[in-house]
Design a protein around this motif. Structure first.
Motif, PDB file in Angstrom:
ATOM      1  N   SER A   1      40.901  43.558  42.568  1.00 10.62           N
ATOM      2  CA  SER A   1      41.334  42.596  43.581  1.00 10.62           C
ATOM      3  C   SER A   1      42.863  42.480  43.607  1.00 10.62           C
ATOM      4  CB  SER A   1      40.701  41.225  43.320  1.00 10.62           C
ATOM      5  OG  SER A   1      41.049  40.751  42.023  1.00 10.62           O
ATOM      6  N   ARG A   2      43.516  42.516  42.457  1.00 11.56           N
ATOM      7  CA  ARG A   2      44.981  42.443  42.414  1.00 11.56           C
ATOM      8  C   ARG A   2      45.609  43.713  42.993  1.00 11.56           C
ATOM      9  NH1 ARG A   2      47.357  40.492  36.771  1.00 11.56           N
ATOM     10  NH2 ARG A   2      49.253  40.983  37.974  1.00 11.56           N
TER      11      ARG A   2
ATOM     12  N   SER B   1      45.392  43.345  46.687  1.00  6.43           N
ATOM     13  CA  SER B   1      46.406  42.398  47.162  1.00  6.43           C
ATOM     14  C   SER B   1      47.785  43.048  47.219  1.00  6.43           C
ATOM     15  CB  SER B   1      46.446  41.165  46.244  1.00  6.43           C
ATOM     16  OG  SER B   1      45.226  40.467  46.282  1.00  6.43           O
TER      17      SER B   1
ATOM     18  N   GLY C   1      34.005  38.453  45.777  1.00  7.14           N
ATOM     19  CA  GLY C   1      35.151  39.338  45.615  1.00  7.14           C
ATOM     20  C   GLY C   1      34.790  40.705  45.064  1.00  7.14           C
ATOM     21  N   VAL C   2      35.735  41.618  45.200  1.00  3.85           N
ATOM     22  CA  VAL C   2      35.453  43.012  44.855  1.00  3.85           C
ATOM     23  C   VAL C   2      35.241  43.212  43.365  1.00  3.85           C
ATOM     24  CG1 VAL C   2      36.632  43.984  46.863  1.00  3.85           C
ATOM     25  CG2 VAL C   2      37.935  43.520  44.784  1.00  3.85           C
ATOM     26  N   ASP C   3      35.857  42.392  42.537  1.00  5.70           N
ATOM     27  CA  ASP C   3      35.684  42.581  41.094  1.00  5.70           C
ATOM     28  C   ASP C   3      34.245  42.301  40.675  1.00  5.70           C
ATOM     29  OD1 ASP C   3      38.429  43.181  40.692  1.00  5.70           O
ATOM     30  OD2 ASP C   3      38.893  41.033  40.794  1.00  5.70           O
TER      31      ASP C   3
END
Length: 444
Positions: free
Chosen positions: A53-54, A57, A263-265
């Motif tokens: 996710s980071r 971003s 979320g993707v994680d």
């Protein structure tokens, strides 16, 4: 057979030559891509990787335009993560913008257009499209279909002529002139025949316009289509029953979820729990009633093609499709595509493809040299014997013509030129007959 091989060799060979040259370029494009785009594809190996996710971003901060289409987390140590964006101005509608992110630092190392499920970058994309359609769009695909339609016919005809003359038992030493050229032409053809049949079959099956459509219809009729994971999710956390596959994934999501999203994680963790190992691609929901899709994208042997759907609200896996459960023709389709493109066995596969395309180029050039050496008594050189059709009994000729008609319907770029060749041979034979020069049994 000799006359058909002659006509096809002279008239179709230019298309085969283009397909072979562009195919040779494509066989080397994987390795070239790794060299040309090394700065985007590779980074120094660091410590722990950042959450996906980071990394997403960081990519969106650097490239805020467009919508998130998919994420391909770093598949191995030192490889970058690809964040794929659709609808970016200046990028073709059928392509995505791949933003490359260092998984250890979150630094964006670059961005390039990407095409297709194999993740082709600009160099390989350009060569791929050149091989497929000469950059002429749908019309250009007819050239490659014509080449694939006739490749197996020419190869089979050459084998029949070669073994019929027992050329395989004759020594090349001492042969000169046209005989030497013929021996070289036939020897290369015999060794390359199986590979040429494979290239013809896979090219017709998956990249042609007309024959490919017929094969797809046949696969659907016998229940051998490739299964896809269901993405149907009922708002509120309920979902379609696993295995129903009622609604399917498309070419990519557009980040359509507007409700709760784990979320993707969490989605990646759920996929890992279902034994989906790298490399994988995470596709966001296409709309609020759809699930995430995580699918394995490894094309080398043994292939990893499992896929799962994950509810964005709960993070639960709602459907699973295993490659092991694919129907036989679906598996053969996947393997055939990947072997034809040089992905199935990696570098070894690419070397074999390069050798096959090089052999085809050599055969074509030797074939034209042999034609030149025949003598230039006419615009088509010294003719091979014609008129064999007149000797074929009706009980053989009628079914044969019916077979040509069937082939023409399902594989038109084989059937239509074949009918034209036969018609031309009949007309030329009749003209020769009226002039008193029919050559049924002559050597030309």
């Amino acid at each position: 057979m000799q006359r058909l091989h002659f006509y096809a060799g002279v008239l179709v060979a230019p298309f085969l030559l283009v397909a072979a040259v562009t195919g040779l370029l494509y066989a080397g494009s994987y390795q070239a891509e790794r060299i040309v785009y090394a700065d985007e594809l590779r980074v120094p190996v660091g410590g722990d990787e950042l959450p996906v996710s980071r990394q997403v971003s960081a990519a969106r901060e650097a490239y805020p335009q467009g919508t998130l289409s998919a994420v391909r987390p770093s598949p191995e140590a030192g490889a970058t993560t690809r964040v794929l964006l659709a609808g970016v101005p200046g990028v073709e509608a059928t392509h995505t913008l791949a933003v490359f992110v260092d998984p250890y630092t979150g630094e964006v190392t670059g961005a390039l257009e990407q095409y297709g499920s194999s993740g082709a970058l600009p160099l390989r994309t350009w060569i791929d499209e050149f091989h497929r359609d000469l950059h002429l769009g749908q019309t250009g695909r007819l050239y490659s279909e014509l080449a694939a339609s006739w490749l197996w016919v020419i190869a089979a005809g050459g084998l029949v002529l070669w073994f019929g003359r027992r050329r395989a038992r004759r020594k090349l030493r001492g042969a000169t002139g046209r005989r030497r050229t013929l021996s070289l032409h036939g020897t290369v053809g015999v060794w390359a025949a199986i590979g040429l049949f494979f290239l013809s079959a896979t090219g017709l099956t998956w990249w042609s316009t007309y024959a490919g459509g017929s094969i797809a219809d046949l696969r659907e009729a016998v229940g051998q289509t490739t299964p896809v994971v269901s993405t149907a999710v009922v708002p509120g956390g309920d979902h379609a029953a696993p295995g129903e596959h009622a609604e399917h994934t498309g070419s990519g999501g557009q980040g359509g979820t507007s409700g709760p999203d784990v979320g993707v994680d969490a989605v990646l963790d759920a996929a890992r729990a279902e034994r989906l190992t790298d490399p994988v691609e995470i596709v966001p929901p296409a709309d609020p009633s759809s699930a995430y899709v995580v699918r394995q994208i490894q094309r080398s042997w043994p292939e990893k093609q499992d896929a799962v759907a994950v509810d964005p609200a709960s993070g639960e896996v709602t459907d699973v499709v295993r490659f092991a459960d694919y129907p036989l023709l679906a598996k053969l389709s996947r393997w055939g595509i990947d072997a034809h493109t040089g992905a199935l066995f990696g570098l070894a596969n690419q070397i074999v493809l390069a050798a096959l395309t090089a052999a085809l180029i050599v055969m074509i050039l030797l074939g034209y040299r042999m034609w030149w050496q025949r003598g230039r008594g006419s615009a088509f050189g010294r003719p091979t014997p014609r008129g064999a059709w007149a000797k074929v009994p009706p009980y053989v000729l009628v079914p044969l013509m019916a077979g040509v008609a069937v082939v023409g319907y399902f594989v038109p770029l084989l059937g239509v030129p074949l009918a034209l060749f036969l018609a031309m041979d009949v007309v030329l034979g009749e003209v020769a007959y009226r002039r008193g020069r029919r050559t049924y049994d002559s050597a030309g």
